[in-house]
Design a protein around this motif. Structure first.
Motif, PDB file in Angstrom:
ATOM      1  N   THR A  61       7.956 -14.292 -18.219  1.00  0.00           N
ATOM      2  CA  THR A  61       7.262 -14.349 -16.926  1.00  0.00           C
ATOM      3  C   THR A  61       5.788 -14.028 -17.135  1.00  0.00           C
ATOM      4  O   THR A  61       5.394 -13.559 -18.197  1.00  0.00           O
ATOM      5  N   GLU A  62       5.017 -14.187 -16.062  1.00  0.00           N
ATOM      6  CA  GLU A  62       3.578 -13.921 -16.195  1.00  0.00           C
ATOM      7  C   GLU A  62       3.308 -12.464 -16.576  1.00  0.00           C
ATOM      8  O   GLU A  62       2.429 -12.191 -17.393  1.00  0.00           O
ATOM      9  N   GLY A  82       1.879 -19.035 -14.705  1.00  0.00           N
ATOM     10  CA  GLY A  82       2.942 -18.347 -13.973  1.00  0.00           C
ATOM     11  C   GLY A  82       2.371 -17.601 -12.775  1.00  0.00           C
ATOM     12  O   GLY A  82       2.954 -17.585 -11.690  1.00  0.00           O
ATOM     13  N   ARG A 136       8.670 -20.581 -14.229  1.00  0.00           N
ATOM     14  CA  ARG A 136       7.785 -19.436 -14.478  1.00  0.00           C
ATOM     15  C   ARG A 136       8.582 -18.241 -15.006  1.00  0.00           C
ATOM     16  O   ARG A 136       8.021 -17.345 -15.610  1.00  0.00           O
ATOM     17  N   ASP A 137       9.896 -18.228 -14.738  1.00  0.00           N
ATOM     18  CA  ASP A 137      10.725 -17.126 -15.239  1.00  0.00           C
ATOM     19  C   ASP A 137      11.235 -17.367 -16.648  1.00  0.00           C
ATOM     20  O   ASP A 137      11.733 -16.444 -17.289  1.00  0.00           O
TER      21      ASP A 137
END
Lengths: 354, 386
Positions: free
Chosen positions: A317-318, A276, A312-313
């Protein structure tokens, strides 16, 4: 089929059928029937049913191919649903499936009622909710988490991801569920981690495609009398992008391999976080190199980059996963961290959802 | 890149796990005996006594043939040992370059006599080597070196100046790069030759260059008409550039490229405590996700080296990512533990000392062993852009 044959045939199928027209129609709301039928005919749609013998590593490799071709179909969701059914000892269900809840804030309740059960609660951001023939859901019952099979419900509210993939909402108000449509298997945490694992794979595929497109463009586009790929400033950017793609690819692969044996929570969390984080550089450089051309709807780059932004969401998330990993590290302490990180088999640290 | 190499089989190798435990037990005993203290990065601390103990365990020259004092272990076994030594912050610098680069260079290009003379001494932890590549006007541009070796009867006469030569003041030998043919712009990489030099020979002057942390690691080494006998030429005269290319993959592939500041992370976790707020958990967690990624990537490079593949592009890529990680650790650490927090630590807590050192050393990480720009050039070449 061997794993290489499986991914090769998937790649061929996507290349032939996942055309611009199909993608654009899907993004406008038309179900890609021909593509889905082909996935069904070749057995790919049923690849995660319990009797196919396709293991986690192979399924992950297929999810990567799906990401590389930006295929607008709920294939990963169908596989997740098939795995949930198998884990709950429920019969396999054919057709396009999806899963839920995908948000931590959404809760479903399953209550005993005469002759079976009643399902209540609301779901948001369900991938391809409107197109799914069956939903496989996790609900809280008085005896713990239960897997519930729900046939194509009515009343969807349509929504979309950045990639114009359907992410829909629906409500259940004491929906009747029969005894044979529920069983005990995964809990919500297991669904969330598996979702993150498969999104990570598709992101790795999308990143590799974005890099491929970027390198190809740098080798054909001439500016100031030179190929732009010959400018050192451009080379440095693309190399930085390639490093992020390689890191993303490596973590995706590692998480897949670790998960073949157990639910590898740490590896999945670290992989989703790392990949992410890589998206900002990967998509950023890809668009910078493609310049105005890549910002057009005409160019194919956005099929990869919009998916990277959307995926990535999803399932954390990251920063959510970084915080999760950080808390695990704090439990391990300075000396314990190293031993844990390099160990082939990592004990579950018990941190449930991020 | 990196997609084709699966770690599944290699990770399950029990003997590697056992080896890790063996190294850990050794390090624990040494630490308890006070033989060393954890450093943010072990590979810049020089301790000949410690190197001899590492040698006695059979952990120097691990992959070399037994006839030259080696142990005929795999690259993966070597990888596991070096990674454990570095993660523990052990002082391995004395033997590091000899083990990592010079030994493999002699094995691939050296004469039989050179192999018999030097390799057993290196494997015993008794012979240390520095690398004489850089010069005042040629940093990354190795082809531009001016140190000149002129052919004379029975050998060569060398005059020139080397800089940034780490630990020349403590090493026994230098792997010297010198021009043996005039510079030719069209064939920039021709005419460079590698020599084995004894650093106590007449005509060699070694002077310190202190770094910004006030430490003495770098040196200037001046050669004033130094005689080098013919049998000290490594490989072929004029072939130095090609010989060094393989060596550089070894230099860049290892865990020393991302374990330079790891000790800070260890102390950060202990000093920050188990009850992290969200922002701090994110910062620390991010570092851990990078640590895990780099370990996996580096381990897979060791797997490639073990198959006889020289992964030059992948090595460049890991070094680029790894050096960024080295720099990210002190940055995150100073944000999690701010001045107010650091002032509260008890005197015996070593976090502050570690952070100071790592922060001051951070600029050097993406410079030594090939600058970031050079590495990215190598990656660009790998992608077919140049």
């Amino acid at each position: 089929m061997s794993d290489a044959m499986l991914t090769d045939s998937a790649a061929r199928l996507f290349r032939d059928l996942c055309t611009r027209e199909v993608t654009e129609a899907a993004e406008a709301g038309t179900w890609p029937r021909e593509l889905w039928n082909a996935l069904t005919d070749t057995g790919l749609a049923a690849a995660a049913q319990s009797d196919t013998g396709v293991g986690t590593v192979d399924l992950c490799a297929l999810a990567r191919v799906l990401g590389a071709y930006a295929a607008p179909v709920p294939l990963v969701e169908t596989w997740l649903a098939q795995r949930m059914l198998a884990a709950a000892n429920l019969s396999a269900v054919d057709g396009a499936l999806t899963i839920g809840p995908v948000l931590r804030r959404d809760n479903l309740k399953l209550e005993r009622a005469s002759g079976g059960w009643r399902l209540s609660g609301s779901l948001k951001r369900i991938p391809w909710g409107r197109d799914a023939e069956t939903l496989v859901l996790i609900a809280d019952a008085d005896d713990g988490a239960r897997t519930v099979v729900v046939k194509k419900p009515q009343g969807w509210t349509h929504d979309w991801s950045y990639a114009r993939e359907p992410r829909d909402a629906v409500r259940f108000d004491r929906l009747p569920v029969s005894e044979e449509d529920t069983g005990k298997g995964w809990n919500r945490s297991e669904l969330f981690f598996n979702g993150a694992l498969f999104r990570t794979q598709s992101m790795a595929g999308a990143m590799e495609r974005a890099l491929e497109l970027t390198v190809a463009y740098a080798k054909e586009r001439v500016q100031f009398g030179r190929l732009i790929g010959k400018f050192q400033a451009v080379q440095q950017q693309i190399s930085a992008m390639a490093s992020q793609v390689a890191a993303g690819s490596a973590v995706a692969q590692s998480a897949a391999e670790a998960n073949a044996e157990r639910l590898a929570r740490f590896e999945i969390a670290a992989a989703k976080a790392r990949i992410g984080e890589a998206v900002a550089v990967v998509a950023g450089v890809a668009h910078q190199v493609h310049a105005a051309m890549g910002f057009t709807h005409e160019h194919t780059l956005h099929r990869s980059t919009r998916r990277l932004w959307a995926w990535r969401d999803e399932f954390g998330t990251e920063t959510e996963w970084q915080a999760w990993v950080g808390r695990v590290a704090a439990q391990l302490g300075g000396e314990g961290l190293w031993r844990y990180v390099v160990a082939a088999s990592k004990p579950d640290m018990g941190a449930a959802l991020p | 890149m990196f997609t084709s190499f699966s770690l599944a089989e290699l990770e399950n190798a029990e003997h590697l796990e056992r080896l890790r435990e063996e190294v850990r037990a050794f390090l624990r005993a040494e630490l308890e005996a006070g033989a060393y203290t954890r450093e943010p990065s072990g590979w810049d601390r020089y301790d000949a006594g410690f190197s001899r103990k590492v040698a006695a365990k059979g952990w120097i020259g691990m992959t070399w043939p037994k006839q030259y004092g080696g142990h005929e272990k795999s690259s993966l076994e070597r990888y596991v040992v070096t990674e454990e030594l570095l993660a523990a912050g052990a002082p391995v610098r004395a033997h590091w370059l000899a083990d990592r680069q010079f030994g493999p260079l002699l094995l691939s290009c050296g004469s039989e006599d050179q192999k018999r003379t030097y390799l057993p001494r290196i494997a015993a932890g008794e012979c240390y080597v520095c690398v004489g590549m850089s010069e005042p006007d040629s940093g990354s541009d190795l082809a531009s070196i001016k140190t000149k070796a002129t052919k004379v009867d029975g050998g060569w006469r060398v005059t020139g100046r080397k800089v940034w030569t780490s630990y020349a003041h403590k090493a026994h030998l230098m792997n010297l790069f010198a021009r043996t043919a005039p510079f030719d712009e069209k064939n920039r990489h021709e005419g460079v030759t590698q020599f084995i030099v004894d650093l106590d020979w007449p005509g060699i002057t070694i002077s310190p260059i202190y770094n910004l942390a006030g430490d003495h690691d770098f040196n200037e080494v001046v050669f004033d008409d130094v005689f080098i006998p013919d049998d000290r030429v490594i490989g072929e005269v004029g072939n130095g550039w090609k010989q060094v290319s393989g060596e550089l993959a070894h230099e860049r592939a290892g865990s020393e490229r991302w374990l330079n500041a790891y000790g800070v992370l260890v102390h950060l976790l202990d000093s920050a405590g188990a009850d992290l707020d969200r922002a701090d958990a994110e910062k620390i967690g991010r570092l851990v996700t990078h640590l895990w990624t780099l370990h996996r990537m580096s381990f897979s490079l060791a797997g490639l080296l073990n198959q006889g593949i020289t992964p030059a592009v992948e090595a460049a890529l890991v070094k680029d990512l790894g050096n960024q990680f080295d720099q990210d650790i002190p940055e995150a650490a100073r944000q999690v533990m701010q001045e107010e927090d650091r002032a509260k630590l008890p005197d015996e807590d070593r976090f502050n000392e570690m952070l100071d050192r790592a922060l001051l050393y951070a600029p050097s990480y993406p410079i030594r062993g090939g600058t970031r720009e050079i590495l990215r050039g190598i990656i660009a070449r790998g992608l077919g852009l140049r």
